[in-house]
Design a protein around this motif. Structure first.
Motif, PDB file in Angstrom:
ATOM      1  N   ILE A  55       0.888  -0.999   0.063  1.00 36.93           N
ATOM      2  CA  ILE A  55       0.133   0.010   0.024  1.00 36.93           C
ATOM      3  C   ILE A  55       1.026   1.404  -0.158  1.00 36.93           C
ATOM      4  O   ILE A  55       1.704   1.378   0.800  1.00 36.93           O
ATOM      5  CB  ILE A  55      -0.890  -0.016   1.073  1.00 36.93           C
ATOM      6  N   ILE A  63      -9.297  -6.759  -3.839  1.00 36.67           N
ATOM      7  CA  ILE A  63      -8.702  -5.528  -3.220  1.00 36.67           C
ATOM      8  C   ILE A  63      -8.701  -4.321  -4.247  1.00 36.67           C
ATOM      9  O   ILE A  63      -9.433  -3.393  -3.608  1.00 36.67           O
ATOM     10  CB  ILE A  63      -7.425  -5.680  -2.474  1.00 36.67           C
ATOM     11  N   ASN A  64      -8.600  -4.480  -5.377  1.00 36.61           N
ATOM     12  CA  ASN A  64      -8.657  -3.248  -6.102  1.00 36.61           C
ATOM     13  C   ASN A  64     -10.345  -2.778  -6.517  1.00 36.61           C
ATOM     14  O   ASN A  64     -10.567  -1.820  -6.492  1.00 36.61           O
ATOM     15  CB  ASN A  64      -7.864  -3.581  -7.740  1.00 36.61           C
ATOM     16  N   GLN A 124     -11.633  -1.144  -3.156  1.00 32.98           N
ATOM     17  CA  GLN A 124     -10.906   0.007  -2.725  1.00 32.98           C
ATOM     18  C   GLN A 124     -11.788   1.223  -2.816  1.00 32.98           C
ATOM     19  O   GLN A 124     -11.720   2.074  -1.632  1.00 32.98           O
ATOM     20  CB  GLN A 124      -9.461   0.482  -3.679  1.00 32.98           C
ATOM     21  N   GLU A 125     -12.841   1.315  -3.523  1.00 37.13           N
ATOM     22  CA  GLU A 125     -13.595   2.487  -3.403  1.00 37.13           C
ATOM     23  C   GLU A 125     -14.467   2.441  -2.232  1.00 37.13           C
ATOM     24  O   GLU A 125     -14.934   3.509  -1.763  1.00 37.13           O
ATOM     25  CB  GLU A 125     -14.535   2.674  -4.685  1.00 37.13           C
ATOM     26  N   PHE A 139     -13.625   1.091   0.532  1.00 40.79           N
ATOM     27  CA  PHE A 139     -12.916   1.630   1.443  1.00 40.79           C
ATOM     28  C   PHE A 139     -12.682   3.126   1.548  1.00 40.79           C
ATOM     29  O   PHE A 139     -12.837   3.893   2.951  1.00 40.79           O
ATOM     30  CB  PHE A 139     -11.404   1.200   1.558  1.00 40.79           C
ATOM     31  N   VAL A 158      -7.081   0.315   6.805  1.00 43.60           N
ATOM     32  CA  VAL A 158      -7.161  -0.687   5.704  1.00 43.60           C
ATOM     33  C   VAL A 158      -7.578  -2.032   6.474  1.00 43.60           C
ATOM     34  O   VAL A 158      -8.670  -2.705   6.153  1.00 43.60           O
ATOM     35  CB  VAL A 158      -6.317  -0.990   4.656  1.00 43.60           C
ATOM     36  N   LEU A 163      -1.842  -0.955  -4.024  1.00 40.24           N
ATOM     37  CA  LEU A 163      -2.789  -0.224  -3.893  1.00 40.24           C
ATOM     38  C   LEU A 163      -2.084   1.122  -3.642  1.00 40.24           C
ATOM     39  O   LEU A 163      -1.058   1.285  -3.003  1.00 40.24           O
ATOM     40  CB  LEU A 163      -3.645  -0.382  -2.814  1.00 40.24           C
ATOM     41  N   TYR A 216      -3.000   5.519  -2.527  1.00 46.09           N
ATOM     42  CA  TYR A 216      -3.854   6.112  -2.070  1.00 46.09           C
ATOM     43  C   TYR A 216      -3.268   7.622  -2.006  1.00 46.09           C
ATOM     44  O   TYR A 216      -2.136   7.664  -2.304  1.00 46.09           O
ATOM     45  CB  TYR A 216      -4.042   5.965  -0.723  1.00 46.09           C
TER      46      TYR A 216
END
Length: 95
Positions: A5, A25-26, A29-30, A32, A63, A93, A95
């Protein structure tokens, strides 16, 4: 499975989670980001300025908490923060 991350050039953390979670996970992600920016749901990860919440302030611990306690709270396999990954990073990921 290991997920890298990247928060910015200076902050990179790793989490370990089940393969099932890592594969999604991808896509999640939104979800999260919606959770972390929700002022009513999430007080812990907000920075305070003059006693008022101003913006999210989070790292990989957020996360992990979200994966374990919100998104997959009924699952057996839990995510955890790791400091030195011994296995190959499978996903990244940003951020």
């Amino acid at each position: 499975m290991i997920i890298k991350i990247v928060f910015d050039d200076n902050v990179i953390q790793y989490i370990s989670c089940s393969t099932k979670v890592a594969r999604k996970i991808n896509c999640i992600q939104e979800d999260f980001l919606n959770w972390i920016f929700d002022e009513e749901q999430n007080i812990k990860y907000w920075a305070l300025e003059n006693g008022e919440r101003s913006h999210p302030n989070y790292d990989a611990n957020a996360v992990v908490e979200w994966l374990n306690n919100v998104r997959f709270k009924r699952g057996i396999a839990k995510a955890k923060l790791i400091t030195n990954p011994l296995l190959i990073v499978k996903k990244t990921l940003y951020y």
